[in-house]
Scaffold this motif. Structure first.
Motif, PDB file in Angstrom:
ATOM      1  N   THR A 199     -48.491  -3.024  -4.980  1.00  0.00           N
ATOM      2  CA  THR A 199     -48.605  -2.584  -6.374  1.00  0.00           C
ATOM      3  C   THR A 199     -47.242  -2.562  -7.052  1.00  0.00           C
ATOM      4  N   ARG A 200     -46.244  -1.999  -6.377  1.00  0.00           N
ATOM      5  CA  ARG A 200     -44.893  -1.951  -6.945  1.00  0.00           C
ATOM      6  C   ARG A 200     -44.344  -3.362  -7.181  1.00  0.00           C
ATOM      7  N   SER A 201     -44.626  -4.265  -6.259  1.00  0.00           N
ATOM      8  CA  SER A 201     -44.138  -5.644  -6.392  1.00  0.00           C
ATOM      9  C   SER A 201     -44.808  -6.355  -7.558  1.00  0.00           C
ATOM     10  N   ARG A 202     -46.115  -6.134  -7.720  1.00  0.00           N
ATOM     11  CA  ARG A 202     -46.840  -6.739  -8.845  1.00  0.00           C
ATOM     12  C   ARG A 202     -46.298  -6.200 -10.176  1.00  0.00           C
ATOM     13  N   LEU A 203     -46.068  -4.882 -10.228  1.00  0.00           N
ATOM     14  CA  LEU A 203     -45.575  -4.276 -11.464  1.00  0.00           C
ATOM     15  C   LEU A 203     -44.139  -4.690 -11.764  1.00  0.00           C
ATOM     16  N   GLN A 204     -43.332  -4.913 -10.721  1.00  0.00           N
ATOM     17  CA  GLN A 204     -41.970  -5.400 -10.935  1.00  0.00           C
ATOM     18  C   GLN A 204     -41.984  -6.784 -11.584  1.00  0.00           C
ATOM     19  N   LYS A 205     -42.851  -7.642 -11.055  1.00  0.00           N
ATOM     20  CA  LYS A 205     -42.978  -8.977 -11.636  1.00  0.00           C
ATOM     21  C   LYS A 205     -43.488  -8.874 -13.069  1.00  0.00           C
ATOM     22  N   ALA A 206     -44.401  -7.937 -13.307  1.00  0.00           N
ATOM     23  CA  ALA A 206     -44.947  -7.744 -14.654  1.00  0.00           C
ATOM     24  C   ALA A 206     -43.851  -7.301 -15.620  1.00  0.00           C
ATOM     25  N   LYS A 207     -42.981  -6.416 -15.190  1.00  0.00           N
ATOM     26  CA  LYS A 207     -41.884  -5.940 -16.049  1.00  0.00           C
ATOM     27  C   LYS A 207     -40.966  -7.099 -16.434  1.00  0.00           C
ATOM     28  N   ASN A 208     -40.667  -7.948 -15.467  1.00  0.00           N
ATOM     29  CA  ASN A 208     -39.832  -9.117 -15.761  1.00  0.00           C
ATOM     30  C   ASN A 208     -40.485 -10.013 -16.800  1.00  0.00           C
ATOM     31  N   LEU A 209     -41.791 -10.249 -16.639  1.00  0.00           N
ATOM     32  CA  LEU A 209     -42.523 -11.110 -17.564  1.00  0.00           C
ATOM     33  C   LEU A 209     -42.623 -10.484 -18.959  1.00  0.00           C
ATOM     34  N   LEU A 210     -42.751  -9.175 -19.011  1.00  0.00           N
ATOM     35  CA  LEU A 210     -42.847  -8.483 -20.295  1.00  0.00           C
ATOM     36  C   LEU A 210     -41.571  -8.650 -21.115  1.00  0.00           C
ATOM     37  N   VAL A 211     -40.429  -8.671 -20.441  1.00  0.00           N
ATOM     38  CA  VAL A 211     -39.141  -8.742 -21.136  1.00  0.00           C
ATOM     39  C   VAL A 211     -38.672 -10.181 -21.366  1.00  0.00           C
ATOM     40  N   THR A 212     -39.032 -11.082 -20.463  1.00  0.00           N
ATOM     41  CA  THR A 212     -38.483 -12.442 -20.540  1.00  0.00           C
ATOM     42  C   THR A 212     -39.437 -13.500 -21.084  1.00  0.00           C
ATOM     43  N   THR A 213     -40.702 -13.139 -21.334  1.00  0.00           N
ATOM     44  CA  THR A 213     -41.655 -14.125 -21.843  1.00  0.00           C
ATOM     45  C   THR A 213     -42.440 -13.567 -23.029  1.00  0.00           C
ATOM     46  N   ASP A 214     -43.195 -14.457 -23.677  1.00  0.00           N
ATOM     47  CA  ASP A 214     -44.060 -14.047 -24.784  1.00  0.00           C
ATOM     48  C   ASP A 214     -45.521 -13.980 -24.346  1.00  0.00           C
ATOM     49  N   LEU A 215     -45.754 -13.984 -23.045  1.00  0.00           N
ATOM     50  CA  LEU A 215     -47.125 -13.919 -22.543  1.00  0.00           C
ATOM     51  C   LEU A 215     -47.809 -12.637 -23.006  1.00  0.00           C
ATOM     52  N   SER A 216     -49.112 -12.727 -23.256  1.00  0.00           N
ATOM     53  CA  SER A 216     -49.863 -11.546 -23.677  1.00  0.00           C
ATOM     54  C   SER A 216     -50.049 -10.616 -22.474  1.00  0.00           C
ATOM     55  N   ILE A 217     -50.449  -9.378 -22.742  1.00  0.00           N
ATOM     56  CA  ILE A 217     -50.682  -8.407 -21.670  1.00  0.00           C
ATOM     57  C   ILE A 217     -51.759  -8.937 -20.723  1.00  0.00           C
ATOM     58  N   GLU A 218     -52.785  -9.567 -21.293  1.00  0.00           N
ATOM     59  CA  GLU A 218     -53.874 -10.125 -20.482  1.00  0.00           C
ATOM     60  C   GLU A 218     -53.357 -11.234 -19.564  1.00  0.00           C
ATOM     61  N   GLU A 219     -52.499 -12.100 -20.107  1.00  0.00           N
ATOM     62  CA  GLU A 219     -51.946 -13.205 -19.314  1.00  0.00           C
ATOM     63  C   GLU A 219     -51.029 -12.687 -18.218  1.00  0.00           C
ATOM     64  N   ILE A 220     -50.273 -11.641 -18.513  1.00  0.00           N
ATOM     65  CA  ILE A 220     -49.385 -11.059 -17.500  1.00  0.00           C
ATOM     66  C   ILE A 220     -50.192 -10.388 -16.400  1.00  0.00           C
ATOM     67  N   ALA A 221     -51.239  -9.701 -16.785  1.00  0.00           N
ATOM     68  CA  ALA A 221     -52.102  -9.059 -15.786  1.00  0.00           C
ATOM     69  C   ALA A 221     -52.629 -10.102 -14.806  1.00  0.00           C
ATOM     70  N   GLU A 222     -53.067 -11.234 -15.332  1.00  0.00           N
ATOM     71  CA  GLU A 222     -53.581 -12.318 -14.489  1.00  0.00           C
ATOM     72  C   GLU A 222     -52.465 -12.927 -13.630  1.00  0.00           C
ATOM     73  N   ALA A 223     -51.261 -13.047 -14.208  1.00  0.00           N
ATOM     74  CA  ALA A 223     -50.128 -13.660 -13.502  1.00  0.00           C
ATOM     75  C   ALA A 223     -49.649 -12.824 -12.324  1.00  0.00           C
ATOM     76  N   VAL A 224     -49.977 -11.520 -12.345  1.00  0.00           N
ATOM     77  CA  VAL A 224     -49.559 -10.658 -11.227  1.00  0.00           C
ATOM     78  C   VAL A 224     -50.746 -10.209 -10.375  1.00  0.00           C
ATOM     79  N   GLY A 225     -51.832 -10.955 -10.488  1.00  0.00           N
ATOM     80  CA  GLY A 225     -52.931 -10.755  -9.540  1.00  0.00           C
ATOM     81  C   GLY A 225     -54.015  -9.769  -9.902  1.00  0.00           C
ATOM     82  N   TYR A 226     -54.063  -9.317 -11.166  1.00  0.00           N
ATOM     83  CA  TYR A 226     -55.115  -8.378 -11.570  1.00  0.00           C
ATOM     84  C   TYR A 226     -56.170  -9.099 -12.395  1.00  0.00           C
TER      85      TYR A 226
END
Length: 261
Positions: free
Chosen positions: A203-230
């Protein structure tokens, strides 16, 4: 929105110094502060009083050379992006400047467009550096500590599997099977070496990757959720808020505000 930056021009020749400032003022259009110093000592005083983002300095000046000024800066907390300006084209100066972290080397008389290009590139480097520093500060220290504590080959292989498959669902049994261990034994060994349960580490690893994507990309929350396995954004948001104390949307807004240029 572009946040104002401070550019410091250091040159002992008044004509050159004023010419560089005028060119940069015309380029900045008031969006950035362009300051001048007639010597290395004067530059040190300015640097001690305010944060300088980009430093342009002549390489040859009386009392304190540009290279000496840069070496002094390395001992201080300030680390501006540095551009060397000089009438001397000898390779030895450029070579030493590079070892001191100088990003560009312009020869006098300085071409106006080359000057502007060099400063614009320096601004881009500032943005990249700021984002990198922000990401480092955001990194989950428990993940770092867990990786540092791992000694056995099976758990190292398990961590590699986890990080390579964060974008897809997997279970403890899947990982145990990939490293040829009994699931129960793997669970015990994993916690023993990482000081975290398998579930918490993933969970911590998925959320870490999500934090990186939130700051460095324009992906939507839905796309980020999918990109980290949810499979659903709702569950991802719930977990994110549980671990970080705020929603992914607020996290992105808060951190992007700090790295705006």
């Amino acid at each position: 929105m572009i946040s104002p930056k401070t550019i410091l021009v250091v040159d002992d020749e008044p004509k050159t110094r004023n010419g560089l400032k005028n060119t940069l003022d015309a380029w900045a259009l008031g969006k950035h502060d362009v300051l001048c110093a007639a010597s290395g000592d004067e530059a040190i005083v300015i640097l001690s009083e305010r944060k300088v983002d980009v430093l342009l300095t002549d390489i040859r000046m009386p009392q304190m050379t540009g290279l000496k000024l840069i070496r002094l800066l390395q001992e201080k907390k300030q680390k501006p992006i540095v551009i060397i300006i000089s009438a001397y084209s000898e390779f030895e100066y450029a070579q030493e400047a590079i070892t001191l972290g100088v990003v560009n080397y312009l020869l006098k008389p300085v071409d106006k467009q080359k000057l502007v290009d060099a400063v614009e590139r320096a601004m881009e480097m500032l943005e990249e550096r700021t984002k990198t520093e922000r990401l480092v500060k955001m990194f989950d220290e428990q993940i770092v500590a867990a990786k540092d504590n791992v000694r056995s080959t099976p758990i190292k292989e398990a961590l590699q599997f986890i990080h390579e498959h964060l974008h897809e669902p997997f279970s403890l049994r899947d990982v145990a099977k990939s490293i040829h261990l009994n699931a129960s034994y793997f669970s015990v060994l994993f916690k023993e070496e990482t000081s975290m349960t398998f579930s918490e580490y993933v969970t911590r690893s998925r959320l870490q990757k999500a934090k990186n994507l939130l700051v460095t990309t324009d992906l939507s929350i839905e796309e980020i959720a999918e990109a980290v396995g949810y499979q659903t954004a709702k569950y991802f948001i719930k977990l994110f808020k549980e671990f970080e104390g705020i929603t992914p949307h607020r996290f992105r807004k808060h951190h992007l505000k700090k790295v705006e240029f």
